[in-house]
Design a protein around this motif. Structure first.
Motif, PDB file in Angstrom:
ATOM      1  N   ALA B 339       0.829  -1.199   0.000  1.00  0.00           N
ATOM      2  CA  ALA B 339       0.000   0.000   0.000  1.00  0.00           C
ATOM      3  C   ALA B 339       0.865   1.251   0.000  1.00  0.00           C
ATOM      4  O   ALA B 339       0.547   2.238  -0.648  1.00  0.00           O
ATOM      5  N   LEU B 340       2.010   1.192   0.715  1.00  0.00           N
ATOM      6  CA  LEU B 340       2.909   2.347   0.780  1.00  0.00           C
ATOM      7  C   LEU B 340       3.472   2.702  -0.581  1.00  0.00           C
ATOM      8  O   LEU B 340       3.685   3.856  -0.900  1.00  0.00           O
ATOM      9  N   ARG B 341       3.759   1.674  -1.377  1.00  0.00           N
ATOM     10  CA  ARG B 341       4.402   1.927  -2.656  1.00  0.00           C
ATOM     11  C   ARG B 341       3.397   2.213  -3.763  1.00  0.00           C
ATOM     12  O   ARG B 341       3.765   2.567  -4.867  1.00  0.00           O
ATOM     13  N   ASN B 342       2.104   2.013  -3.460  1.00  0.00           N
ATOM     14  CA  ASN B 342       1.091   2.224  -4.485  1.00  0.00           C
ATOM     15  C   ASN B 342       0.898   3.724  -4.728  1.00  0.00           C
ATOM     16  O   ASN B 342       0.849   4.492  -3.783  1.00  0.00           O
ATOM     17  N   PRO B 343       0.790   4.136  -6.003  1.00  0.00           N
ATOM     18  CA  PRO B 343       0.616   5.564  -6.282  1.00  0.00           C
ATOM     19  C   PRO B 343      -0.663   6.140  -5.664  1.00  0.00           C
ATOM     20  O   PRO B 343      -0.696   7.310  -5.303  1.00  0.00           O
ATOM     21  N   LEU B 344      -1.711   5.318  -5.564  1.00  0.00           N
ATOM     22  CA  LEU B 344      -2.948   5.794  -4.941  1.00  0.00           C
ATOM     23  C   LEU B 344      -2.832   5.683  -3.421  1.00  0.00           C
ATOM     24  O   LEU B 344      -2.193   4.772  -2.930  1.00  0.00           O
ATOM     25  N   PRO B 345      -3.463   6.603  -2.688  1.00  0.00           N
ATOM     26  CA  PRO B 345      -3.523   6.382  -1.239  1.00  0.00           C
ATOM     27  C   PRO B 345      -4.401   5.154  -0.929  1.00  0.00           C
ATOM     28  O   PRO B 345      -5.493   5.021  -1.477  1.00  0.00           O
ATOM     29  N   VAL B 346      -3.882   4.285  -0.109  1.00  0.00           N
ATOM     30  CA  VAL B 346      -4.591   3.037   0.185  1.00  0.00           C
ATOM     31  C   VAL B 346      -4.775   2.913   1.697  1.00  0.00           C
ATOM     32  O   VAL B 346      -3.829   3.081   2.455  1.00  0.00           O
ATOM     33  N   THR B 347      -5.991   2.654   2.113  1.00  0.00           N
ATOM     34  CA  THR B 347      -6.259   2.383   3.519  1.00  0.00           C
ATOM     35  C   THR B 347      -6.267   0.869   3.715  1.00  0.00           C
ATOM     36  O   THR B 347      -6.993   0.165   3.018  1.00  0.00           O
ATOM     37  N   VAL B 348      -5.448   0.390   4.615  1.00  0.00           N
ATOM     38  CA  VAL B 348      -5.388  -1.054   4.845  1.00  0.00           C
ATOM     39  C   VAL B 348      -5.990  -1.373   6.203  1.00  0.00           C
ATOM     40  O   VAL B 348      -5.611  -0.782   7.212  1.00  0.00           O
ATOM     41  N   ASP B 349      -6.938  -2.276   6.218  1.00  0.00           N
ATOM     42  CA  ASP B 349      -7.550  -2.695   7.471  1.00  0.00           C
ATOM     43  C   ASP B 349      -7.627  -4.212   7.451  1.00  0.00           C
ATOM     44  O   ASP B 349      -8.637  -4.801   7.082  1.00  0.00           O
ATOM     45  N   ILE B 350      -6.513  -4.838   7.794  1.00  0.00           N
ATOM     46  CA  ILE B 350      -6.474  -6.306   7.815  1.00  0.00           C
ATOM     47  C   ILE B 350      -6.278  -6.732   9.255  1.00  0.00           C
ATOM     48  O   ILE B 350      -5.295  -6.361   9.893  1.00  0.00           O
ATOM     49  N   ASP B 351      -7.221  -7.466   9.774  1.00  0.00           N
ATOM     50  CA  ASP B 351      -7.159  -7.878  11.172  1.00  0.00           C
ATOM     51  C   ASP B 351      -7.375  -9.388  11.236  1.00  0.00           C
ATOM     52  O   ASP B 351      -8.488  -9.871  11.098  1.00  0.00           O
ATOM     53  N   LEU B 352      -6.276 -10.115  11.394  1.00  0.00           N
ATOM     54  CA  LEU B 352      -6.362 -11.568  11.404  1.00  0.00           C
ATOM     55  C   LEU B 352      -5.861 -12.081  12.749  1.00  0.00           C
ATOM     56  O   LEU B 352      -4.873 -11.571  13.283  1.00  0.00           O
ATOM     57  N   PRO B 353      -6.533 -13.086  13.304  1.00  0.00           N
ATOM     58  CA  PRO B 353      -6.143 -13.570  14.631  1.00  0.00           C
ATOM     59  C   PRO B 353      -4.845 -14.358  14.628  1.00  0.00           C
ATOM     60  O   PRO B 353      -4.233 -14.554  15.662  1.00  0.00           O
ATOM     61  N   GLY B 380      -8.953   5.196 -12.657  1.00  0.00           N
ATOM     62  CA  GLY B 380      -9.206   6.614 -12.434  1.00  0.00           C
ATOM     63  C   GLY B 380      -9.632   6.896 -11.010  1.00  0.00           C
ATOM     64  O   GLY B 380     -10.220   7.935 -10.719  1.00  0.00           O
ATOM     65  N   ALA B 381      -9.350   5.959 -10.119  1.00  0.00           N
ATOM     66  CA  ALA B 381      -9.779   6.114  -8.731  1.00  0.00           C
ATOM     67  C   ALA B 381      -8.881   7.107  -8.004  1.00  0.00           C
ATOM     68  O   ALA B 381      -7.746   7.361  -8.404  1.00  0.00           O
ATOM     69  N   SER B 382      -9.414   7.684  -6.929  1.00  0.00           N
ATOM     70  CA  SER B 382      -8.595   8.598  -6.136  1.00  0.00           C
ATOM     71  C   SER B 382      -8.105   7.917  -4.872  1.00  0.00           C
ATOM     72  O   SER B 382      -7.178   8.383  -4.226  1.00  0.00           O
ATOM     73  N   ARG B 383      -8.748   6.815  -4.486  1.00  0.00           N
ATOM     74  CA  ARG B 383      -8.231   6.072  -3.344  1.00  0.00           C
ATOM     75  C   ARG B 383      -8.766   4.635  -3.359  1.00  0.00           C
ATOM     76  O   ARG B 383      -9.720   4.329  -4.076  1.00  0.00           O
ATOM     77  N   ALA B 384      -8.125   3.798  -2.547  1.00  0.00           N
ATOM     78  CA  ALA B 384      -8.526   2.396  -2.492  1.00  0.00           C
ATOM     79  C   ALA B 384      -8.500   1.916  -1.048  1.00  0.00           C
ATOM     80  O   ALA B 384      -7.824   2.499  -0.200  1.00  0.00           O
ATOM     81  N   THR B 385      -9.267   0.870  -0.782  1.00  0.00           N
ATOM     82  CA  THR B 385      -9.350   0.320   0.566  1.00  0.00           C
ATOM     83  C   THR B 385      -9.163  -1.185   0.510  1.00  0.00           C
ATOM     84  O   THR B 385      -9.736  -1.845  -0.348  1.00  0.00           O
ATOM     85  N   VAL B 386      -8.362  -1.713   1.416  1.00  0.00           N
ATOM     86  CA  VAL B 386      -8.198  -3.165   1.517  1.00  0.00           C
ATOM     87  C   VAL B 386      -8.684  -3.587   2.899  1.00  0.00           C
ATOM     88  O   VAL B 386      -8.228  -3.054   3.911  1.00  0.00           O
ATOM     89  N   VAL B 387      -9.646  -4.493   2.928  1.00  0.00           N
ATOM     90  CA  VAL B 387     -10.154  -4.989   4.204  1.00  0.00           C
ATOM     91  C   VAL B 387      -9.993  -6.501   4.234  1.00  0.00           C
ATOM     92  O   VAL B 387     -10.323  -7.174   3.254  1.00  0.00           O
ATOM     93  N   GLY B 388      -9.477  -7.035   5.307  1.00  0.00           N
ATOM     94  CA  GLY B 388      -9.295  -8.480   5.420  1.00  0.00           C
ATOM     95  C   GLY B 388      -9.718  -8.986   6.785  1.00  0.00           C
ATOM     96  O   GLY B 388      -9.360  -8.414   7.809  1.00  0.00           O
ATOM     97  N   ARG B 389     -10.492 -10.058   6.786  1.00  0.00           N
ATOM     98  CA  ARG B 389     -10.932 -10.675   8.036  1.00  0.00           C
ATOM     99  C   ARG B 389     -10.946 -12.190   7.881  1.00  0.00           C
ATOM    100  O   ARG B 389     -11.064 -12.702   6.766  1.00  0.00           O
ATOM    101  N   LEU B 390     -10.908 -12.869   9.011  1.00  0.00           N
ATOM    102  CA  LEU B 390     -11.101 -14.318   9.003  1.00  0.00           C
ATOM    103  C   LEU B 390     -12.524 -14.569   9.467  1.00  0.00           C
ATOM    104  O   LEU B 390     -12.873 -14.297  10.614  1.00  0.00           O
ATOM    105  N   GLU B 391     -13.366 -15.063   8.545  1.00  0.00           N
ATOM    106  CA  GLU B 391     -14.768 -15.312   8.898  1.00  0.00           C
ATOM    107  C   GLU B 391     -15.045 -16.801   8.792  1.00  0.00           C
ATOM    108  O   GLU B 391     -14.961 -17.362   7.715  1.00  0.00           O
TER     109      GLU B 391
END
Lengths: 220, 449
Positions: B339-353, B380-391
C-alpha cells in the motif's frame, strides 16, 4: 576505535565489511555467519557495537534481527546496528517496538549504505555513542504511510523535513547545516513539531524513538 | 470442477473442485459371514437376508409384470404415438425401482447408498424426463432393474422355496405326530411310521436352513455389490481424471511457488550481495583516492550511482517474486508495505487472529498487489481500501476503489491467473465492477487446512 562483532552470512560481504571496518581503524573481534554464533561471540567478547544482517541462517528469515533484540535484552546498553536488504518498515518497527527506549544506540540501515563509506562510519559512531539512526529511505516510507487522519498532516513541509532528519538521529546543528538554515530556526521547528504531535520535547534518543513510535502508529 | 465464468456479468467465479469420491465399500453381510458359523447363524443376519430376498422377489415380480405390460402396450400403441411415450417411461423404470431398492438395501447395509442423480431445476414433466434420460445413472439403474427381474427375483424364488422346504422337514416329527397313526410319506415312496423316525429329516431340514442362510447372505451381498456399482454416484473415468488433474495442478502450483522462492533466495544471496560488495569496494576506492585524480573520482561516483540503481531495480524485482516481509511478518504487514508503494492512497484494514497457511498468504498477497496495481493504472480512482478478516475459517479479503468501474475481468491475464491459483486452494475470486464504479474485488479462501 570500536571493537565490533559482525554477523553476515554472505562471505563476500562479510570479508568486505571486515576490510572496510579495519581500514577505517576499527577492530573486528568476531565475524560470524549465523545468528547462534553471533550470540556466542557477543557473550564471549563484550564488543562496543554489534553489526548484524536481518536475514541469517539457520532459517534465513529474520534471525539476525531476533538475535539483536535478544542481545539487547541481555546486555544493557549494547549498541546494535542492523543492516537490511529490505526497505520494509515492518523490520524497523519490529526492532524499535520490541526494544525499550534509551538503552544504548540502535540503528536500522539499508545494506547499500555501506558503499557510502564515510557516511556509514558516521552512522556507526552515532549508534555506538547511543543514538538511534533509521535509514532515510525507511523514514521516508514511514512518513508517506501517514494518512489524513494523522496529526502528522498538520506539519508544514519544512517541519516534515526536520522531523525526517531528526528521525535519522541528527542533532539540531547538523539538521541546520543540511537544510541551510540557522540552528535557532531548527529549534523553533522542532518545538512546533513536538507541540503539534503532543510529544515531550525530551532530548536525543528518546526524542527520536518518540517520533518514530508516533510515525508508525500503533505499536505492533 | 473449474467451469468458466458464469452468472451475472462482470463476476468471475471459479468454484472449488468437488471433493474426491468415496472409495469402494465393503459389504456388511459378507463381513458377517466371515465370522464363526454359529455366530453368523444365530445373529439377525440370516433373517434380514431372507427378508431382503423375499421382499426382493415379490418386488421383482411386480416390476417384471409392470414392465412386460408397459413394453407390450408400448409396442402395440407405437403406431399411434402414445406408445413411444410408454416405451420411454419403461426405459426410465429404473429410476423409481432404484429409489425403492436403495431404501430396501438399508435392511442389510448400514451405510446408505447415495442418489446418483443431479438436481433438476425445471418442474415440467417432459424436461424432467429429458434431463433424466440424458444421465448415465438412469441407464445404469435400468440395467440394475434388469438384473433384479431376471437374476435376483428367480434366485430369490429358489432360495425361498428351499427355505420353505427346509423349514417343513425340520418340523417333520411334529407333522408325523399330528397325522399318526396314518403313515406319512415325507419323501414319496418312503413311509415314516412314527414321529421319532422323522428325526433324520429334521436334521436335514436344519442343515438346509443353514445352507439357505449362507446362500441368502451370498446373494444379498452380491446385490449390495451390484447396487453399489449401478445405483450410486460413480467416479467414472472422466471424473477420476478431473481429480487427478486437480491434484497435479496443485503439485504444479507448489513446485512453481518453491521455484519462486529459490529464485528469490538466489538473487538475494548472489547478485544482490555482489552489488553491495561492488559498491563497498568503490566506496573504499573513493576513500583511498581522496586527493587523487578528480576525473577518476568522478568515474567512481558514477560507478557507484549505477550500482545503486541496479540494486534498486533488483530489490523491486525480488519483491515482485516473493517478498521476505510476507514470510516473516505475514499478510497484514506485507499488504501494508504494498500500500505504501502504491501511487494511490490506500487504507489497509487487515485484522487476522493468526498467521494463515503459506499458500493462502502468498495468493492473497499477489491478488491484492494485482488489484491495487489495476486500480492505480486503469480505474481513475482517487483512493482504495483493503479490508481483510477471518470469517468462520475463511479469509475474506476485499479491495475496493472509487474509480469509474466497468473493469472486464476477462481482459487481463493477471487476474485470471490468480483466480486459477485461488481455485487450487478451493477458494474463489469475485470481481464486481458496474459501469460508474465502484470496483470491488473479493477473495474468499478456506484456511482450515
Amino acid at each position: 576505535m570500536l571493537r565490533v562483532v559482525l554477523a553476515e552470512d554472505a562471505v563476500l560481504l562479510r570479508a568486505g565489511l571486515v576490510e572496510l571496518l579495519t581500514r577505517s581503524g576499527h577492530e573486528v573481534v568476531a565475524a560470524v555467519g549465523d545468528a547462534e554464533q553471533l550470540v556466542l561471540a557477543v557473550d564471549a567478547s563484550c564488543p562496543d557495537i554489534v553489526i548484524t544482517d536481518v536475514r541469517m541462517p539457520p532459517g534465513l528469515r529474520d534471525e539476525g534481527l531476533k538475535a539483536a533484540l535478544e542481545l539487547r535484552a541481555r546486555h544493557q546498553r549494547l549498541p546494535v546496528l542492523v543492516l537490511s536488504q529490505y526497505v520494509a518498515t515492518a523490520y524497523a518497527t519490529q526492532l524499535l517496538s520490541r526494544d525499550s527506549a534509551g538503552r544504548g544506540g540502535l540503528g536500522y540501515l539499508l545494506k547499500e549504505r555501506v558503499g557510502e563509506v564515510s557516511q556509514f562510519m558516521d552512522t556507526l559512531r552515532q549508534v555506538a555513542e547511543g543514538q538511534t539512526v533509521i535509514d532515510p529511505e525507511v523514514v521516508r516510507v514511514l512518513l508517506a504511510q501517514q494518512t489524513d487522519s494523522r496529526p502528522l498532516n498538520r506539519l508544514t513541509p519544512r517541519e516534515r523535513e526536520v522531523l525526517a532528519l531528526m528521525a535519522e538521529g541528527l542533532n539540531n546543528q547538523t539538521i541546520a547545516q543540511r537544510l541551510t538554515v540557522t540552528e535557532a530556526s531548527v529549534v523553533k521547528h522542532s518545538g512546533n513539531i513536538f507541540m503539534k504531535l503532543d510529544l515531550d520535547p525530551a532530548e536525543g534518543n528518546r526524542r527520536v524513538l518518540a517520533v518514530l513510535a508516533h510515525l508508525r502508529g500503533d505499536p505492533a | 470442477m473449474a467451469e468458466g465464468p458464469e452468472g451475472e456479468r462482470g463476476v468471475l467465479d471459479w468454484r472449488a473442485p468437488r471433493p474426491p469420491l468415496p472409495t469402494e465399500r465393503s459389504v456388511a453381510v459378507w463381513e458377517a459371514m466371515r465370522q464363526r458359523p454359529t455366530r453368523f447363524l444365530f445373529s439377525s443376519w440370516p433373517l434380514r437376508c431372507w427378508a431382503h430376498l423375499f421382499s426382493g422377489m415379490l418386488f421383482g415380480l411386480v416390476v417384471l409384470l409392470g414392465l412386460v405390460l408397459m413394453v407390450s402396450a408400448g409396442v402395440l400403441l407405437s403406431v399411434v404415438g402414445v406408445g413411444v411415450l410408454l416405451l420411454a417411461a419403461a426405459a426410465m423404470a429404473g429410476v423409481p425401482v432404484a429409489a425403492v431398492e436403495r431404501r430396501r438395501l438399508r435392511l442389510v447395509e448400514p451405510a446408505p447408498l447415495q442418489n446418483p442423480h443431479g438436481p433438476t431445476l425445471t418442474t415440467g414433466g417432459m424436461s424432467w424426463m429429458r434431463s433424466r434420460l440424458a444421465e448415465r445413472a438412469t441407464w445404469r439403474e435400468l440395467g440394475y432393474t434388469a438384473a433384479l427381474t431376471v437374476v435376483f427375483t428367480w434366485t430369490g424364488f429358489g432360495v425361498t422355496a428351499l427355505l420353505a422346504f427346509s423349514a417343513t422337514i425340520t418340523v417333520s416329527p411334529l407333522i408325523v405326530w399330528l397325522l399318526a397313526p396314518e403313515t406319512v410319506m415325507i419323501i414319496p415312496g418312503r413311509a415314516v411310521p412314527h414321529p421319532l423316525a422323522a428325526l433324520p429329516f429334521s436334521a436335514g431340514g436344519v442343515l438346509g436352513l443353514a445352507v439357505c442362510a449362507y446362500l441368502a447372505g451370498l446373494l444379498t451381498g452380491a446385490q449390495v455389490k451390484l447396487a453399489d456399482l449401478l445405483l450410486t454416484p460413480r467416479a467414472d473415468r472422466s471424473q477420476r481424471r478431473v481429480i487427478e488433474l486437480t491434484r497435479s495442478r496443485a503439485r504444479l502450483a507448489d513446485a512453481f511457488e518453491a521455484e519462486r522462492r529459490r529464485i528469490e533466495r538466489d538473487l538475494h544471496d548472489g547478485a544482490q550481495q555482489q552489488l553491495i560488495a561492488l559498491s563497498m569496494t568503490l566506496g573504499l576506492a573513493q576513500m583511498e583516492l581522496k586527493d587523487g585524480n578528480p576525473a577518476v573520482a568522478e568515474l567512481i561516483t558514477r560507478g557507484r550511482a549505477e550500482a545503486r540503481r541496479a540494486q534498486d531495480q533488483l530489490r523491486d524485482l525480488v519483491r515482485g517474486i516473493h517478498p521476505q516481509v510476507l514470510t516473516d511478518h505475514g499478510l497484514a504487514a506485507a499488504v501494508a508495505e504494498v500500500a505504501l508503494r502504491n501511487p494511490l492512497p490506500v487504507t489497509v484494514d487487515i485484522d487476522l487472529p493468526r498467521r494463515l497457511p503459506g499458500a493462502v498468504e502468498t495468493t492473497a498477497y499477489f491478488t491484492v498487489t494485482e488489484a491495487l496495481a489495476n486500480a492505480a493504472k486503469h480505474s481513475g480512482a482517487s483512493r482504495a481500501t483493503v479490508v481483510g478478516r477471518l470469517e468462520s475459517e475463511r479469509l475474506v479479503l476485499t479491495v475496493t476503489d472509487d474509480g469509474r468501474g466497468g473493469a472486464d475481468p476477462d481482459a487481463g491475464t493477471g487476474l485470471s491467473g490468480l483466480a486459477d491459483r485461488m481455485a487450487i486452494l478451493r477458494g474463489r475470486l469475485l470481481v464486481s465492477s458496474p459501469v460508474g464504479g465502484p470496483t470491488q474485488l473479493r477473495v474468499e479462501v478456506p484456511c482450515s487446512a
